[in-house]
Write an enzyme that holds these catalytic residues in place. Structure first.
Site, PDB file in Angstrom:
ATOM      1  N   ASP A   1       8.035  -2.092   6.417  1.00 28.44           N
ATOM      2  CA  ASP A   1       8.021  -3.156   5.313  1.00 28.44           C
ATOM      3  C   ASP A   1       9.262  -3.892   4.824  1.00 28.44           C
ATOM      4  O   ASP A   1       9.275  -4.883   4.423  1.00 28.44           O
ATOM      5  CB  ASP A   1       7.076  -2.446   4.175  1.00 28.44           C
ATOM      6  CG  ASP A   1       5.680  -2.204   4.770  1.00 28.44           C
ATOM      7  OD1 ASP A   1       5.380  -2.285   5.781  1.00 28.44           O
ATOM      8  OD2 ASP A   1       5.031  -1.171   3.898  1.00 28.44           O
TER       9      ASP A   1
ATOM     10  N   VAL B   1       2.679  -6.418   2.928  1.00 27.39           N
ATOM     11  CA  VAL B   1       3.253  -5.492   3.658  1.00 27.39           C
ATOM     12  C   VAL B   1       2.018  -4.530   3.908  1.00 27.39           C
ATOM     13  O   VAL B   1       2.635  -3.153   4.384  1.00 27.39           O
ATOM     14  CB  VAL B   1       4.671  -4.793   3.549  1.00 27.39           C
ATOM     15  CG1 VAL B   1       5.656  -6.118   3.418  1.00 27.39           C
ATOM     16  CG2 VAL B   1       4.583  -4.339   2.021  1.00 27.39           C
TER      17      VAL B   1
ATOM     18  N   ASP C   1       0.964  -1.314   0.134  1.00 28.93           N
ATOM     19  CA  ASP C   1       0.079   0.043  -0.123  1.00 28.93           C
ATOM     20  C   ASP C   1       0.831   1.330   0.027  1.00 28.93           C
ATOM     21  O   ASP C   1       0.905   2.111   0.978  1.00 28.93           O
ATOM     22  CB  ASP C   1      -0.901  -0.098   1.452  1.00 28.93           C
ATOM     23  CG  ASP C   1      -0.272  -0.247   2.611  1.00 28.93           C
ATOM     24  OD1 ASP C   1       0.849  -0.621   2.745  1.00 28.93           O
ATOM     25  OD2 ASP C   1      -0.640   0.317   3.394  1.00 28.93           O
TER      26      ASP C   1
HETATM   27  C1  BDR Z   1       2.671  -0.577   8.579  1.00 30.82           C
HETATM   28  O1  BDR Z   1       1.480   0.438   8.219  1.00 30.82           O
HETATM   29  C2  BDR Z   1       1.811   1.080   7.056  1.00 30.82           C
HETATM   30  O2  BDR Z   1       1.667   2.621   7.465  1.00 30.82           O
HETATM   31  C3  BDR Z   1       3.179   0.853   6.665  1.00 30.82           C
HETATM   32  O3  BDR Z   1       3.462   0.953   5.617  1.00 30.82           O
HETATM   33  C4  BDR Z   1       3.295  -0.514   7.584  1.00 30.82           C
HETATM   34  O4  BDR Z   1       3.187  -1.418   6.321  1.00 30.82           O
HETATM   35  C5  BDR Z   1       3.017  -0.268  10.048  1.00 30.82           C
HETATM   36  O5  BDR Z   1       1.964  -0.201  10.863  1.00 30.82           O
HETATM   37 CA    CA Z   2       2.802  -0.872   4.084  1.00 25.83          CA
END
Ligand code: BDR
Ligand code: CA
Length: 328
Positions: free
Chosen positions: A258, A139, A12
């Site tokens: 990630d 991720v 994302d």
């Molecule tokens: C996760 O949330 C997102 O903001 C980041 O990309 C990571 O995957 C951390 O809590």
């Molecule tokens: Ca992420």
């Protein structure tokens, strides 16, 4: 036959997702088959455009599949995400919002395009045709993966392993009880936890112990190449935001969550203090909505489903990223 580890990354994108994509592409032990996008840090259009921007920066040829633009079901209930705020963007008397992620990554707009197939059907087609040798690395929120598992449950027997960034036991961020990726789509997360696929979870407990500092970003910038510059810029932005919203123990540093999951795919030793246990997700809509419930007991009620990392080797992880970025 190549002995590289075949992976599909689900992102994302997002500043830390961007670093994860770069490292997955550059790591020689990994064969990056595709990148799937999902809503999360930003709306799906943004996370997809950001992903394409990173692909173009790398001059890479991996396909990008656009996935789900909304969580599976939790948005149906206004008391769920409506009742609790996401990761905070303002604390105390701050006047301006501060976010770990800009709307769009500050690198040139994309010229490459997404594939025609939807990410969920890409998962199903690819896994069903595979020899069971593909590792999935989500991720972001687990929506794409859970949807694919619901549509074609047989894919579960075809997944070698899931190495996911998500969850938190002693550390949280979205709410006092939850981590963002799990909180964003808790039902999807539970479907994945129940899938029977071997899971390694890279939670906040590990990523917060592997922070990247401004001393490190200076080294990335000094490399004088586009990857070093991008890692430095994205991470400096994260350090600015974390310093204001959620300061880390190590001064002037931030987690690049990630990328640690990608590192753990190629180098399992990057994760420390792993517990093989039962992990479930709270999706009851109360104070603990989206909580990662890690069973600490010796005798668990349900089968163990997850290797949960409580710690990580910061020096190893940061050096790994520097070595990859330097060789560009
Ligand atoms: C996760 O949330 C997102 O903001 C980041 O990309 C990571 O995957 C951390 O809590
Ligand atoms: Ca992420």
């Amino acid at each position: 036959m190549s002995d590289k580890i075949k992976i599909i990354l689900d992102v994302d994108t997002g500043t830390d997702d961007a670093v994860a994509i770069m490292m997955a592409y550059l790591e020689e032990k990994i064969d990056l088959l595709a990148v799937c996008t999902v809503v999360g840090n930003k709306p799906l259009e943004n996370t997809t455009e950001n992903t394409l921007r990173v692909k173009d920066l790398l001059k890479a040829d991996f396909p990008v599949y656009k996935g789900c633009g909304e969580a599976m079901v939790c948005n149906l209930n206004p008391n769920r995400h409506g009742g609790f705020k996401g990761v905070r963007t303002k604390v105390g008397d701050m006047k301006e919002d501060v976010s770990m992620h800009t709307e769009y990554l500050d690198i040139p707009a994309s010229t490459s395009k997404v594939e025609k197939e939807h990410a969920v059907f890409y998962y199903i087609d690819t896994l069903m045709k595979s020899d069971g040798d593909i590792t999935l690395v989500p991720v972001g929120p687990l929506t794409n993966l859970a949807m694919a598992m619901r549509i074609q449950p047989e894919i579960c027997g075809k997944i070698k392993e899931i190495v996911m960034m998500g969850g938190g036991c002693r550390r949280t961020n979205s709410t006092p009880a939850s981590e963002f990726n799990i909180w964003h789509d808790p039902e999807a997360a539970q479907i994945v936890m129940d899938s029977g696929v071997p899971i390694r979870m890279v939670p906040l407990d590990a990523t917060h112990n592997a922070c990247v500092s401004t001393d490190d970003t200076k080294e990335f910038r000094a490399m004088g190449n586009p990857v070093g510059d991008a890692v430095a810029d994205f991470t400096d932005h994260r350090i600015m935001a974390y310093s204001q919203l959620q300061p880390m123990e190590r001064i002037d540093s931030a987690p690049v969550h990630d990328a640690l999951a990608v590192c753990a795919v190629a180098y399992p030793e990057a994760l420390k203090d792993l517990l093989f246990t039962r992990v479930d997700i709270d999706f009851s809509g109360g104070f603990a909505d989206g909580q990662t419930i890690v069973d600490p007991r010796a005798f668990v009620d349900k089968p163990r489903n997850c290797h949960f990392a409580f710690d990580a080797d910061r020096e190893f992880f940061v050096q790994w990223m520097k070595d990859l970025a330097r060789k560009v």
